[in-house]
Design an enzyme around this catalytic site. Structure first.
Site, PDB file in Angstrom:
ATOM      1  CG  HIS A  14      -2.122   0.972   0.935  1.00  0.00           C
ATOM      2  ND1 HIS A  14      -3.418   0.568   0.712  1.00  0.00           N
ATOM      3  CD2 HIS A  14      -2.142   2.318   0.846  1.00  0.00           C
ATOM      4  CE1 HIS A  14      -4.184   1.629   0.503  1.00  0.00           C
ATOM      5  NE2 HIS A  14      -3.429   2.710   0.589  1.00  0.00           N
ATOM      6  CG  HIS A  16      -1.524   6.053  -2.821  1.00  0.00           C
ATOM      7  ND1 HIS A  16      -2.562   5.699  -3.640  1.00  0.00           N
ATOM      8  CD2 HIS A  16      -1.883   5.700  -1.571  1.00  0.00           C
ATOM      9  CE1 HIS A  16      -3.531   5.165  -2.905  1.00  0.00           C
ATOM     10  NE2 HIS A  16      -3.144   5.148  -1.647  1.00  0.00           N
ATOM     11  CG  HIS A 198      -8.036   3.155  -0.730  1.00  0.00           C
ATOM     12  ND1 HIS A 198      -7.383   2.800  -1.872  1.00  0.00           N
ATOM     13  CD2 HIS A 198      -7.141   3.878  -0.002  1.00  0.00           C
ATOM     14  CE1 HIS A 198      -6.142   3.285  -1.826  1.00  0.00           C
ATOM     15  NE2 HIS A 198      -5.970   3.942  -0.713  1.00  0.00           N
ATOM     16  CD  GLU A 201      -8.326   6.106   4.612  1.00  0.00           C
ATOM     17  OE1 GLU A 201      -8.868   6.033   3.480  1.00  0.00           O
ATOM     18  OE2 GLU A 201      -7.275   6.746   4.823  1.00  0.00           O
ATOM     19  CG  ASP A 279      -2.126   5.581   2.515  1.00  0.00           C
ATOM     20  OD1 ASP A 279      -2.249   5.378   1.295  1.00  0.00           O
ATOM     21  OD2 ASP A 279      -3.069   5.982   3.236  1.00  0.00           O
ATOM     22  CG  ASP A 280      -0.402   8.952   0.391  1.00  0.00           C
ATOM     23  OD1 ASP A 280      -0.126   8.731  -0.802  1.00  0.00           O
ATOM     24  OD2 ASP A 280      -1.546   8.801   0.860  1.00  0.00           O
TER      25      ASP A 280
END
Ligand SMILES: [Zn+2]
Length: 339
Positions: A14, A16, A198, A201, A279-280
């Protein structure tokens, strides 16, 4: 001395594309092109966000768009992926599945297919350079029309077996219903791609169940809120549907107050497969190894349990059989080594 977590082989499922950029590279590319960055991306980095309300989410997306705007030339794409691959390698990530929504770049790089070709070429070179296996997940945007998702699913299907391994759905979970994207996921699954939307969340168990039932999710981006429902966790455990849990992201976006509030232990005990993810990193300030540190520090995982998390990440990945075997063996070696 505890066993070093950066030496533990693992798969990162996961992450991006834009969000994987090094913060220093964002600053660099912005300066080089004379682009102004907001304080939250410069001196006040990493930003404090609260995306649990629509305004907070909008602010998160706006920062994301600004970050995306510095990637204006093909060489920036090559640089981003090369550096990401180096960072993955340094943290023991041996197989990466990176999510990209090519429509965010299509106007700059000559259309959707040209963007895919560019990204896939950059992925190949970065993988070779850093010695990490890298594959691509094409992600559609939940806030756009479902027909756009169908287009992206067809594009992803075209590249199945040529670097694309999955199809995702990202952005604000509160917008639109999962079933609006049923057709796109059907196209992707028929091409042999993993369904990795996704869900769970910003919304609770119902949204997770919809991703599973309506979209045929093989894995869930986040999925943490499945922990609110015993029967749902049983279902995920039985069907081996992995939750790509990203603790730093959950805290960064206000989904959880503190790392300790992310129900990693609860999901793990219920037998739900977990793949920790960053994630980021560009917006949340930490990469993959930090998530494994949190497993130790915030959730009290022993080394045997941390090794099991790494195994689960490998098993839930689309890595080729040979790579999986090799990684699983190396995880056993890591655990067998003295502390
Ligand atoms: Zn994500």
């Amino acid at each position: 001395m505890a066993r070093p977590l950066d030496a533990l082989p693992k798969a990162h499922l996961h992450l991006h594309f834009t969000g994987s950029m090094r913060h220093s590279t964002l600053i660099d590319l912005a300066r080089e092109q004379g682009l102004h960055l907001p304080d939250a991306l410069e001196q006040d980095w990493p930003p404090r966000l609260r995306a649990t309300d629509e305004r907070g989410w909008f602010r998160f997306q706006r920062l994301y768009d600004i970050a995306r705007s510095v990637l204006s030339r093909p060489e920036h794409v090559y640089r981003l992926l090369r550096e990401t691959a180096e960072d993955e390698a340094a943290e023991g990530s041996r197989w990466l599945e990176i999510q990209v929504d090519p429509s965010g770049y299509a106007h700059r790089f000559g259309g959707l297919s040209a963007t895919m070709e560019l990204v896939l070429d950059a992925v190949d070179r970065a993988a070779e350079h850093a010695g990490v296996g890298i594959a691509v997940v094409v992600a559609a945007n939940r806030t756009r029309h479902p027909l756009d998702a169908n287009t992206l699913a067809r594009l992803a299907a075209q590249y199945a077996g040529r670097g694309v391994v999955g199809f995702g759905l990202s952005n604000d979970e509160r917008r639109g219903q999962a079933r609006d994207f049923e057709r796109a996921f059907r196209i992707a699954r028929r091409a042999g791609l993993l369904a990795v939307p996704h869900g769970g969340e910003l919304l609770g168990p119902r949204s997770v169940a919809q991703c599973v039932e309506d979209l045929g999710a093989d894995r869930l981006g986040h999925g943490v809120r499945a922990a609110e429902d015993e029967r749902l966790m049983e279902l995920l455990a039985r069907r081996e549907i992995c939750c790509e849990v990203c603790p730093s992201s959950n805290v960064g976006l206000g989904v959880a107050e503190r790392p300790a509030d992310v129900p990693v232990r609860r999901l793990f005990e219920a037998g739900v497969p977990i793949a920790l993810g960053a994630d980021d990193p560009l917006l949340f300030g930490s990469r993959l190894a930090r998530q494994y540190e949190l497993a130790r520090e915030a959730y009290g995982f022993t080394d045997a349990e941390v090794a099991e998390l790494a195994r689960q990440s490998v098993r839930a990945s689309a890595a080729p059989e040979e790579t999986r075997k090799e990684l699983l063996k190396e995880i056993d070696d890591w655990l067998a080594a003295p502390e």
